[in-house]
Design an enzyme around this catalytic site. Structure first.
Site, PDB file in Angstrom:
ATOM      1  N   ARG A  86       0.819  -1.213   0.000  1.00  0.00           N
ATOM      2  CA  ARG A  86       0.000   0.000   0.000  1.00  0.00           C
ATOM      3  C   ARG A  86       0.854   1.265   0.000  1.00  0.00           C
ATOM      4  O   ARG A  86       0.471   2.280  -0.525  1.00  0.00           O
ATOM      5  CB  ARG A  86      -0.860   0.027   1.268  1.00  0.00           C
ATOM      6  CG  ARG A  86      -2.313  -0.265   1.046  1.00  0.00           C
ATOM      7  CD  ARG A  86      -3.104  -0.060   2.328  1.00  0.00           C
ATOM      8  NE  ARG A  86      -3.158  -1.235   3.153  1.00  0.00           N
ATOM      9  CZ  ARG A  86      -4.032  -2.218   3.006  1.00  0.00           C
ATOM     10  NH1 ARG A  86      -4.923  -2.167   2.048  1.00  0.00           N
ATOM     11  NH2 ARG A  86      -4.018  -3.267   3.800  1.00  0.00           N
ATOM     12  N   TYR A  87       1.987   1.216   0.687  1.00  0.00           N
ATOM     13  CA  TYR A  87       2.869   2.385   0.838  1.00  0.00           C
ATOM     14  C   TYR A  87       4.219   2.011   0.243  1.00  0.00           C
ATOM     15  O   TYR A  87       4.632   0.843   0.315  1.00  0.00           O
ATOM     16  CB  TYR A  87       3.072   2.715   2.324  1.00  0.00           C
ATOM     17  CG  TYR A  87       1.803   2.902   3.117  1.00  0.00           C
ATOM     18  CD1 TYR A  87       1.188   4.147   3.178  1.00  0.00           C
ATOM     19  CD2 TYR A  87       1.237   1.841   3.816  1.00  0.00           C
ATOM     20  CE1 TYR A  87       0.029   4.326   3.923  1.00  0.00           C
ATOM     21  CE2 TYR A  87       0.081   2.005   4.561  1.00  0.00           C
ATOM     22  CZ  TYR A  87      -0.524   3.248   4.614  1.00  0.00           C
ATOM     23  OH  TYR A  87      -1.655   3.417   5.339  1.00  0.00           O
ATOM     24  N   ARG A  90       6.907   0.005   2.678  1.00  0.00           N
ATOM     25  CA  ARG A  90       6.576  -1.156   3.515  1.00  0.00           C
ATOM     26  C   ARG A  90       5.562  -2.061   2.835  1.00  0.00           C
ATOM     27  O   ARG A  90       4.763  -1.587   2.015  1.00  0.00           O
ATOM     28  CB  ARG A  90       6.076  -0.709   4.898  1.00  0.00           C
ATOM     29  CG  ARG A  90       4.681  -0.196   4.975  1.00  0.00           C
ATOM     30  CD  ARG A  90       4.515   0.827   6.092  1.00  0.00           C
ATOM     31  NE  ARG A  90       4.809   2.150   5.581  1.00  0.00           N
ATOM     32  CZ  ARG A  90       4.074   3.253   5.852  1.00  0.00           C
ATOM     33  NH1 ARG A  90       3.070   3.196   6.678  1.00  0.00           N
ATOM     34  NH2 ARG A  90       4.372   4.403   5.310  1.00  0.00           N
ATOM     35  N   CYS A  99      -5.432 -18.603  12.997  1.00  0.00           N
ATOM     36  CA  CYS A  99      -5.301 -17.772  14.213  1.00  0.00           C
ATOM     37  C   CYS A  99      -5.550 -18.650  15.445  1.00  0.00           C
ATOM     38  O   CYS A  99      -6.209 -19.680  15.354  1.00  0.00           O
ATOM     39  CB  CYS A  99      -6.337 -16.659  14.206  1.00  0.00           C
ATOM     40  SG  CYS A  99      -6.201 -15.560  12.795  1.00  0.00           S
ATOM     41  N   CYS A 103     -11.800 -13.891  16.057  1.00  0.00           N
ATOM     42  CA  CYS A 103     -12.475 -12.716  16.615  1.00  0.00           C
ATOM     43  C   CYS A 103     -13.651 -12.404  15.689  1.00  0.00           C
ATOM     44  O   CYS A 103     -13.457 -12.217  14.484  1.00  0.00           O
ATOM     45  CB  CYS A 103     -11.510 -11.538  16.655  1.00  0.00           C
ATOM     46  SG  CYS A 103      -9.907 -11.980  17.377  1.00  0.00           S
ATOM     47  N   CYS A 106     -13.406  -9.595  13.090  1.00  0.00           N
ATOM     48  CA  CYS A 106     -12.139  -9.525  12.345  1.00  0.00           C
ATOM     49  C   CYS A 106     -12.293  -8.854  10.985  1.00  0.00           C
ATOM     50  O   CYS A 106     -13.203  -9.166  10.229  1.00  0.00           O
ATOM     51  CB  CYS A 106     -11.588 -10.939  12.147  1.00  0.00           C
ATOM     52  SG  CYS A 106     -10.091 -10.963  11.153  1.00  0.00           S
ATOM     53  N   ARG A 108     -10.457  -9.391   8.539  1.00  0.00           N
ATOM     54  CA  ARG A 108     -10.211 -10.390   7.482  1.00  0.00           C
ATOM     55  C   ARG A 108     -11.070 -11.630   7.751  1.00  0.00           C
ATOM     56  O   ARG A 108     -10.642 -12.750   7.478  1.00  0.00           O
ATOM     57  CB  ARG A 108      -8.725 -10.770   7.425  1.00  0.00           C
ATOM     58  CG  ARG A 108      -7.841  -9.622   7.014  1.00  0.00           C
ATOM     59  CD  ARG A 108      -6.476 -10.054   6.477  1.00  0.00           C
ATOM     60  NE  ARG A 108      -5.733  -8.857   6.117  1.00  0.00           N
ATOM     61  CZ  ARG A 108      -4.663  -8.412   6.785  1.00  0.00           C
ATOM     62  NH1 ARG A 108      -4.176  -9.092   7.798  1.00  0.00           N
ATOM     63  NH2 ARG A 108      -4.056  -7.306   6.416  1.00  0.00           N
ATOM     64  N   ASP A 268     -13.747  -1.706  11.218  1.00  0.00           N
ATOM     65  CA  ASP A 268     -13.902  -1.677   9.766  1.00  0.00           C
ATOM     66  C   ASP A 268     -15.312  -2.105   9.360  1.00  0.00           C
ATOM     67  O   ASP A 268     -16.042  -2.725  10.137  1.00  0.00           O
ATOM     68  CB  ASP A 268     -12.865  -2.611   9.121  1.00  0.00           C
ATOM     69  CG  ASP A 268     -11.447  -2.110   9.358  1.00  0.00           C
ATOM     70  OD1 ASP A 268     -11.205  -0.921   9.097  1.00  0.00           O
ATOM     71  OD2 ASP A 268     -10.602  -2.901   9.826  1.00  0.00           O
ATOM     72  N   ASP A 305      -8.988   2.806   8.759  1.00  0.00           N
ATOM     73  CA  ASP A 305      -8.486   2.254   7.503  1.00  0.00           C
ATOM     74  C   ASP A 305      -9.473   2.671   6.422  1.00  0.00           C
ATOM     75  O   ASP A 305     -10.644   2.245   6.465  1.00  0.00           O
ATOM     76  CB  ASP A 305      -8.405   0.722   7.600  1.00  0.00           C
ATOM     77  CG  ASP A 305      -6.996   0.234   7.403  1.00  0.00           C
ATOM     78  OD1 ASP A 305      -6.420   0.551   6.342  1.00  0.00           O
ATOM     79  OD2 ASP A 305      -6.486  -0.434   8.313  1.00  0.00           O
ATOM     80  N   LYS A 312      -4.307   3.890   6.246  1.00  0.00           N
ATOM     81  CA  LYS A 312      -4.825   4.402   7.526  1.00  0.00           C
ATOM     82  C   LYS A 312      -4.647   5.913   7.613  1.00  0.00           C
ATOM     83  O   LYS A 312      -3.638   6.443   7.150  1.00  0.00           O
ATOM     84  CB  LYS A 312      -4.048   3.787   8.698  1.00  0.00           C
ATOM     85  CG  LYS A 312      -4.339   2.353   8.950  1.00  0.00           C
ATOM     86  CD  LYS A 312      -3.571   1.878  10.178  1.00  0.00           C
ATOM     87  CE  LYS A 312      -3.755   0.386  10.342  1.00  0.00           C
ATOM     88  NZ  LYS A 312      -3.278  -0.385   9.173  1.00  0.00           N
TER      89      LYS A 312
END
Ligand code: SF4
Length: 341
Positions: A86-87, A90, A99, A103, A106, A108, A268, A305, A312
């Site tokens: 995205r940047y 990084r 996981c 959660c 989540c 994702r 999100d 986000d 972000k």
């Protein structure tokens, strides 16, 4: 006691009652509640903030028109499998989608799970080649899924491979493992997180002070004692931590466990998670209240986000007035003051 992985197991623990809508919720996203998290649940409290994060709810079957399958646009920014870029400086590297817990909120949630794809050896080699070929990549963020679900041996191999790429200065690992499955933080795992050259930073996901039980604090201490800098990321969640006293207690608990609060994520637009969302105005009011109660060390940055993969942005409250002729600044307690232009 093993991790609970089915509605039947949750029913045996008295955490759910049969409902066809729960079957639908469980089909849409895997279930996992570790023994450590189970031990923290107050069964007498129908609104228990730990249970709310991991036990499926019938509300997950309610999907609104604004909600998205890929709310932060990972797919649109994925040049090769397992990489999100995205940047310029990084990338995210997602070696697996498993996981220790699942959660319910989540971001994702449509990707993670025991059947979720892990990168094959060839795919991981291609992802590493992508990083190696781009000298502008300064930081690699290992995420998933949860990268600390890899065996210490596989994790060490991956860290060594990244460490061998001279332009990668920082390897940041995002994980829920030290909080929800602290027994996995063994000496071998800690050793795997110590490359020869690059710096490793670890961001742990923690949403409520009760998650920092003694066994978890001990796992964090093993990591901190090994010299690994720890950061905290928290999701602002209705019914879990959306009041100032709960957030204050959490941020103090994190700092006292040597974890610097880093992000407070606005939730999100994930499908079936409307019951977890709070308004941005509410989040800003909470941040303003925290500013008056906590030192800078304990302040997270409130971030959104931007849907569509645009990254972000901080969305905390503003402290400067917008009058072009007279600069005013608001203090942490609500007072307004003039400041020279
Ligand atoms: S541990 Fe992280 S990636 Fe896994 S389900 Fe929870 S929020 Fe999602």
């Amino acid at each position: 006691m093993p991790t609970l992985r089915s509605l039947e197991a949750l029913q045996r623990e008295g955490l759910v009652t049969p409902d066809p809508r729960l079957d639908e919720a469980a089909e849409a996203m895997a279930i996992a509640v570790t023994p450590e998290m189970l031990a923290l649940i107050d069964r007498a409290d129908p609104a228990d903030p730990i249970a709310r994060q991991f036990v499926p709810s019938v509300q997950e079957t309610e999907v609104s028109a604004d909600e998205l399958a890929d709310p932060i646009g990972d797919e649109a920014r994925s040049p090769v499998k397992g990489i999100v870029h995205r940047y310029p400086d990084r990338v995210l590297l997602k070696p697996l989608h498993v996981c220790p817990v699942y959660c319910r909120f989540c971001f994702r949630r449509e990707k993670v799970g025991p059947g979720g794809e892990a990168l094959s050896a060839d795919e991981l080699a291609a992802a590493l080649a992508y990083i190696r070929d781009r000298p502008e990549i300064w930081e690699v963020i290992l995420t998933g899924g949860d990268p600390l679900m890899m065996s210490p041996r596989r994790l060490a191999e991956l860290i060594v491979a990244l460490d061998a790429i001279a332009h990668v200065a920082v390897i940041r690992v995002h994980s829920r493992v030290p909080i929800v499955d602290p027994g996995r933080v063994t000496a071998e795992l800690v050793a795997a997180l110590k490359p020869r050259r690059a710096s490793v930073w670890l961001a742990v996901h923690c949403n409520h002070a009760r998650e920092l039980a003694p066994v978890t604090r001990a796992a964090l201490a093993r990591l901190a004692d090994a010299g690994i800098p720890l950061m905290g990321q928290t999701v602002l969640l209705a019914g879990v931590n959306d009041d100032v006293a709960t957030l204050e207690e959490l941020m103090r608990a994190l700092v006292s466990a040597r974890v610097k609060p880093y992000y407070l994520h606005h939730p999100d637009l994930v499908r079936g998670t409307g019951h977890f969302r709070v308004s941005i105005a509410r989040g800003q009011a909470l941040m303003r209240a925290l500013r008056g109660r906590l030192s800078g060390l304990a302040q997270p940055t409130y971030v959104l986000d931007v849907p569509g993969g645009h990254g972000k942005v901080p969305i905390g409250p503003a402290y400067l007035g917008d009058d072009p002729d007279a600069l005013t600044v608001r203090d942490a307690f609500g007072g307004t003051h003039r400041y020279p232009l």
